[in-house]
Design a protein around this motif. Structure first.
Motif, mmCIF file in Angstrom:
data_model
loop_
_atom_site.group_PDB
_atom_site.id
_atom_site.type_symbol
_atom_site.label_atom_id
_atom_site.label_comp_id
_atom_site.label_asym_id
_atom_site.label_seq_id
_atom_site.Cartn_x
_atom_site.Cartn_y
_atom_site.Cartn_z
ATOM 1 N N ASN A 158 0.852 -1.171 0.000
ATOM 2 C CA ASN A 158 0.000 0.000 0.000
ATOM 3 C C ASN A 158 0.893 1.227 0.000
ATOM 4 O OD1 ASN A 158 -1.596 2.204 0.650
ATOM 5 N ND2 ASN A 158 -3.111 0.882 1.639
ATOM 6 N N ASN A 159 0.997 1.849 -1.158
ATOM 7 C CA ASN A 159 1.939 2.940 -1.295
ATOM 8 C C ASN A 159 1.583 4.132 -0.431
ATOM 9 O OD1 ASN A 159 3.529 1.536 -2.946
ATOM 10 N ND2 ASN A 159 2.923 2.546 -4.837
ATOM 11 N N ASP A 160 0.275 4.338 -0.224
ATOM 12 C CA ASP A 160 -0.109 5.455 0.632
ATOM 13 C C ASP A 160 0.514 5.295 2.009
ATOM 14 O OD1 ASP A 160 -1.493 6.628 -1.351
ATOM 15 O OD2 ASP A 160 -3.434 5.815 -0.740
ATOM 16 N N PHE A 161 0.434 4.082 2.486
ATOM 17 C CA PHE A 161 0.997 3.818 3.801
ATOM 18 C C PHE A 161 2.515 3.905 3.766
ATOM 19 C CE2 PHE A 161 -2.766 1.128 5.546
ATOM 20 C CZ PHE A 161 -3.579 2.237 5.420
ATOM 21 N N VAL A 162 3.088 3.332 2.690
ATOM 22 C CA VAL A 162 4.543 3.355 2.588
ATOM 23 C C VAL A 162 5.039 4.789 2.476
ATOM 24 C CG1 VAL A 162 6.491 2.717 1.138
ATOM 25 C CG2 VAL A 162 4.695 1.048 1.604
ATOM 26 N N ASP A 163 4.338 5.575 1.622
ATOM 27 C CA ASP A 163 4.751 6.949 1.416
ATOM 28 C C ASP A 163 4.674 7.756 2.715
ATOM 29 O OD1 ASP A 163 3.450 7.387 -1.929
ATOM 30 O OD2 ASP A 163 5.283 6.502 -1.170
ATOM 31 N N ALA A 164 3.732 7.387 3.540
ATOM 32 C CA ALA A 164 3.546 8.134 4.773
ATOM 33 C C ALA A 164 4.632 7.813 5.787
ATOM 34 C CB ALA A 164 2.174 7.817 5.371
ATOM 35 N N GLY A 165 5.463 6.821 5.467
ATOM 36 C CA GLY A 165 6.468 6.411 6.426
ATOM 37 C C GLY A 165 5.840 5.550 7.498
ATOM 38 N N ILE A 166 6.593 5.221 8.490
ATOM 39 C CA ILE A 166 6.071 4.367 9.540
ATOM 40 C C ILE A 166 5.333 5.232 10.556
ATOM 41 C CG2 ILE A 166 6.686 2.847 11.453
ATOM 42 C CD1 ILE A 166 9.002 1.847 9.750
ATOM 43 N N SER A 167 4.043 5.003 10.640
ATOM 44 C CA SER A 167 3.259 5.714 11.628
ATOM 45 C C SER A 167 3.189 4.870 12.885
ATOM 46 C CB SER A 167 1.838 5.960 11.122
ATOM 47 O OG SER A 167 1.889 6.599 9.880
ATOM 48 N N THR A 168 3.496 5.472 13.965
ATOM 49 C CA THR A 168 3.499 4.721 15.207
ATOM 50 C C THR A 168 2.205 4.972 15.961
ATOM 51 O OG1 THR A 168 5.866 5.001 15.315
ATOM 52 C CG2 THR A 168 4.781 4.256 17.319
ATOM 53 N N GLY A 169 1.508 3.909 16.287
ATOM 54 C CA GLY A 169 0.284 4.055 17.047
ATOM 55 C C GLY A 169 0.432 3.366 18.377
ATOM 56 N N ASN A 170 -0.360 3.799 19.300
ATOM 57 C CA ASN A 170 -0.302 3.209 20.626
ATOM 58 C C ASN A 170 -1.192 1.978 20.681
ATOM 59 O OD1 ASN A 170 -0.035 2.637 23.255
ATOM 60 N ND2 ASN A 170 -0.963 4.542 24.016
ATOM 61 N N LEU A 171 -0.581 0.834 20.812
ATOM 62 C CA LEU A 171 -1.341 -0.406 20.852
ATOM 63 C C LEU A 171 -2.025 -0.590 22.196
ATOM 64 C CD1 LEU A 171 1.232 -2.788 19.201
ATOM 65 C CD2 LEU A 171 -0.773 -1.758 18.160
ATOM 66 N N GLY A 172 -1.517 0.081 23.171
ATOM 67 C CA GLY A 172 -2.106 -0.042 24.505
ATOM 68 C C GLY A 172 -1.613 -1.268 25.234
ATOM 69 N N ASP A 173 -2.126 -1.419 26.396
ATOM 70 C CA ASP A 173 -1.744 -2.513 27.277
ATOM 71 C C ASP A 173 -2.703 -3.679 27.036
ATOM 72 O OD1 ASP A 173 -1.337 -4.261 29.322
ATOM 73 O OD2 ASP A 173 -1.452 -2.756 30.925
ATOM 74 N N PRO A 174 -2.171 -4.854 26.719
ATOM 75 C CA PRO A 174 -3.073 -5.983 26.441
ATOM 76 C C PRO A 174 -3.995 -6.315 27.620
ATOM 77 C CG PRO A 174 -0.771 -6.684 26.558
ATOM 78 C CD PRO A 174 -0.775 -5.195 26.522
ATOM 79 N N ASN A 175 -3.590 -5.853 28.806
ATOM 80 C CA ASN A 175 -4.468 -6.097 29.952
ATOM 81 C C ASN A 175 -5.662 -5.138 29.980
ATOM 82 O OD1 ASN A 175 -2.913 -8.210 31.041
ATOM 83 N ND2 ASN A 175 -1.432 -6.694 31.796
ATOM 84 N N ASP A 176 -5.587 -4.089 29.178
ATOM 85 C CA ASP A 176 -6.721 -3.171 29.048
ATOM 86 C C ASP A 176 -7.654 -3.735 27.981
ATOM 87 O OD1 ASP A 176 -8.525 -1.226 28.442
ATOM 88 O OD2 ASP A 176 -7.029 0.281 27.842
ATOM 89 N N PRO A 177 -8.849 -4.184 28.346
ATOM 90 C CA PRO A 177 -9.720 -4.853 27.384
ATOM 91 C C PRO A 177 -10.168 -3.961 26.233
ATOM 92 C CG PRO A 177 -10.836 -4.521 29.496
ATOM 93 C CD PRO A 177 -9.404 -4.146 29.706
ATOM 94 N N ARG A 178 -9.966 -2.653 26.334
ATOM 95 C CA ARG A 178 -10.350 -1.782 25.229
ATOM 96 C C ARG A 178 -9.187 -1.529 24.269
ATOM 97 N NH1 ARG A 178 -15.254 0.616 25.661
ATOM 98 N NH2 ARG A 178 -14.648 2.204 24.169
ATOM 99 N N SER A 179 -8.029 -2.099 24.543
ATOM 100 C CA SER A 179 -6.856 -1.803 23.720
ATOM 101 C C SER A 179 -6.802 -2.702 22.488
ATOM 102 C CB SER A 179 -5.577 -1.987 24.536
ATOM 103 O OG SER A 179 -5.347 -3.361 24.763
ATOM 104 N N VAL A 180 -6.152 -2.174 21.441
ATOM 105 C CA VAL A 180 -5.920 -2.973 20.235
ATOM 106 C C VAL A 180 -5.023 -4.169 20.569
ATOM 107 C CG1 VAL A 180 -4.907 -2.944 17.934
ATOM 108 C CG2 VAL A 180 -6.260 -0.994 18.724
ATOM 109 N N ALA A 181 -4.067 -3.940 21.465
ATOM 110 C CA ALA A 181 -3.187 -5.037 21.884
ATOM 111 C C ALA A 181 -4.003 -6.177 22.492
ATOM 112 C CB ALA A 181 -2.150 -4.528 22.882
ATOM 113 N N HIS A 182 -5.035 -5.825 23.231
ATOM 114 C CA HIS A 182 -5.909 -6.844 23.806
ATOM 115 C C HIS A 182 -6.621 -7.630 22.707
ATOM 116 C CE1 HIS A 182 -8.624 -8.651 26.791
ATOM 117 N NE2 HIS A 182 -9.569 -8.496 25.866
#
Lengths: 178, 440
Positions: free
Chosen positions: A38-62
């Protein structure tokens, strides 16, 4: 890139802890949109998002690690296993509780087949998982299918144990809707 | 978004001139491929005679390319230069047939080359040593020095064609996917090369995953599937200009498996949506899209008959993938494959008589051919994974992708008799070949 800029973009290259799905243990490498092709994503560079704490049930990491972001299929099949349905039910509960996220449903096949057929098969698998989530109340408007066929394996070995984890549908958290 | 292209320079047209025969034409040297050649025909191709100083660096190189082409068919065997008794020092001097008979040569190819500036002229003659006759007229090719390999391919095509009675395939190109990187995070680039693996040029930069290219029947355009927008889309590229556009969007669908119509005016492709994959046809002039199949199953891997009237494709409507044929405008499809196992990627021969396919059965993959009514199925190969057959322009040779167990994919070719399996040299792992036409 408005959507992207405020989206929680999680590139596949980010090293994450293995998900707790036993069949996917140690194989985590995707599960987030998209980074590949996906060039849009590649062009944008690496975007860092907060995955959150897997122990937080609302987190993406969870979602990724505790619930499990993927379901597996037997050879040439699109049937959801009991285990797969349980995973998708848990995914649906999380998605219904976190309606701000949109989803890319990735379909994949193992290497034992021809390229075009495996794209069609991957689409069928992604569609099967997506229809199940729709049945659990997740809005179709939040979901989009991408089939990679056999060309994005998570494990590379010419053996059953790798084929088993490559035949999969992955619910990738794509970003924040709206 | 930056675009990266290698522009392919159009080669100056090669001019062909006929040279008066040295002897009257008699019973031609003949090699009947259809009857199955067991013993390759011995031939000699001495270094081409340089007719000026500029030609001297090409004399032996031309002969080596011609020798490799003919030997690679498996139909010919070279009598090496060190075994030759006679020396060819003048293109127009008489041939001492007894010297060539003494070393068991049957077909003798002589030639000459001259270079002025970047212009090059190559001449050749073919002799039947046993009857002591020239076969056909001599021919002369004129072009630029950077197309010197093409001139050797032209000579090879003429020799092959005169001896076998079949069209040649040496002056042709192959589009393919050049792969690099780990299998988990593979980089795939669209590439084009000569049929013998030389002159590789990359056409995409590898940032987006690309698969399944098809070259047009005139060799000037390429259709392929790209993931550059995140979902599979069809791309059409002009190999002369590098211009490229995305085509055939169907909302909400994965589109892939594009194939040109034989006249190049349109294409057929697959679109997958809602768990169902169907075939669609699109006009390249109007952009209009027409749905050809509507079966609740997978229909993909289409291929037109050479006359453009029929389409063969694979479908799993019976439960497993099998080969079908239907009218090119859609309509009732007839199943033609009934053997054990699964059948995929049917490709219609340019001669119209055969359909090549991938078959998987009992854990093995095969490239095979069958007649267009499904009869006389012949498996030509067997391995851990063989797939994606493509036909040489003369319909005698098939190139395909082979992946050994745990290995990288590479390109192979095999004769339609199942003989002469050969690996095609590529710069790295390679897959999805599409063999273009003989070049003008």
């Amino acid at each position: 890139m408005n959507l992207t800029s405020k989206a929680l973009l999680l590139l596949a290259g980010l090293a994450l802890a293995a998900c707790n799905n036993p069949r996917g243990a140690g194989t985590f490498g995707g599960g987030v949109a998209d980074g590949f092709g996906n060039n849009d994503f590649v062009d944008a560079g690496i975007s860092t998002g907060n995955l959150g704490d897997p122990n937080d049930p609302r987190s993406v990491a969870h979602f990724q690690q505790r619930i499990g972001d993927r379901v597996f299929f037997t050879t040439d099949s699109t049937a959801l296993s009991a285990e797969g349905r349980a995973t998708l039910e848990a995914q649906a509960r999380w998605l219904n509780a976190n309606p701000q996220f949109s989803i890319i449903m990735e379909g994949h096949a193992d290497e034992r087949g021809t390229r075009d057929y495996n794209i069609a098969l991957g689409e069928r698998r992604a569609n099967a998982a997506m229809q199940f989530l729709i049945g659990q109340g997740v809005s179709a408007n939040r979901m989009r299918v991408v089939s990679y066929g056999k060309d994005r394996p998570v494990e590379a070995c010419p053996e059953q144990r790798c084929w088993d984890v490559n035949r999969r549908a992955v619910t990738a958290i794509a970003g924040v809707t709206g | 978004m930056t675009r990266f292209f290698v522009f392919l320079t159009a080669l100056a047209a090669l001019f062909v001139t006929s040279i008066a025969p040295m002897a009257t034409q008699a019973q031609p040297l003949r090699l009947q491929i259809t009857e199955g050649v067991i013993e390759p025909m011995p031939f000699a191709v001495p270094a081409f005679v340089p007719e000026n100083s500029g030609g001297s660096q090409y004399g032996d190189a031309l002969a080596r390319v011609i020798a490799a082409n003919l030997s690679n068919t498996g139909l010919f065997r070279e009598v090496p230069q060190q075994a030759h008794i006679a020396r060819i020092t003048s293109f127009d001097a008489g041939v001492s047939y007894s010297d060539w008979r003494a070393v068991n040569v049957q077909a003798l190819i002589t030639g000459a080359v001259s270079v002025q500036g970047n212009r090059m002229t190559v001449k050749f003659r073919l002799f039947d040593v046993l009857t002591g006759q020239q076969v056909g007229d001599g021919l002369q090719f004129a072009g630029t020095t950077d197309s010197w390999r093409r001139m050797a391919h032209k000579v090879s095509d003429a020799v092959y064609s005169r001896i076998t009675g079949e069209g040649g395939y040496f002056d042709s190109r192959v589009v393919f996917i050049s792969e690099s990187g780990s299998r988990i995070n593979r980089v795939r680039r669209l590439a084009i090369m000569d049929q013998d693996g030389e002159n590789v040029q990359f056409l995409t930069d590898g940032r987006a995953m690309v698969i399944g290219p098809r070259i047009s029947h005139t060799g000037e355009r390429i259709l392929y599937t790209t993931y550059e927008t995140g979902t599979p889309r069809l791309a059409l590229m002009n190999t002369q200009t590098g211009q490229r556009q995305l085509i055939g969007d169907i909302p909400g669908a994965q589109v892939f498996s594009p194939r040109f119509t034989p006249d190049g005016s349109g294409l057929v492709f697959s679109a997958a949506r809602g768990g169902n994959t169907d075939l669609y046809r699109m006009s390249l002039s109007s952009g209009q899209i027409q749905q050809l199949t509507s079966s609740p199953s997978i229909a993909t891997g289409p291929s037109f008959s050479p006359d453009g009237r029929m389409i063969t494709f694979e479908s799993d409507r019976s439960g497993t993938s099998q080969i079908y044929i239907m009218p090119a405008t859609g309509g009732e499809a007839r199943r033609i494959s009934f053997g054990q196992g699964r059948y995929n990627t049917p490709v219609w021969s340019p001669r119209g008589d055969l359909i090549a396919f991938t078959k998987s059965h009992a854990g093995r993959f095969h490239i095979g051919v069958m007649r267009t009514d499904g009869s006389e199925e012949r498996l030509l190969t067997a391995s851990f994974l063989d797939e994606s057959p493509t036909w040489a322009p003369n319909g005698r040779v098939i190139m395909f992708t082979r992946e050994a167990q745990g290995g990288d994919p590479s390109l192979f070719s095999v004769d339609i008799t199942g003989r002469n399996l050969r690996r095609i040299p590529t710069p790295g792992p390679a897959s999805d070949p599409s063999w273009g036409p003989l070049r003008p």
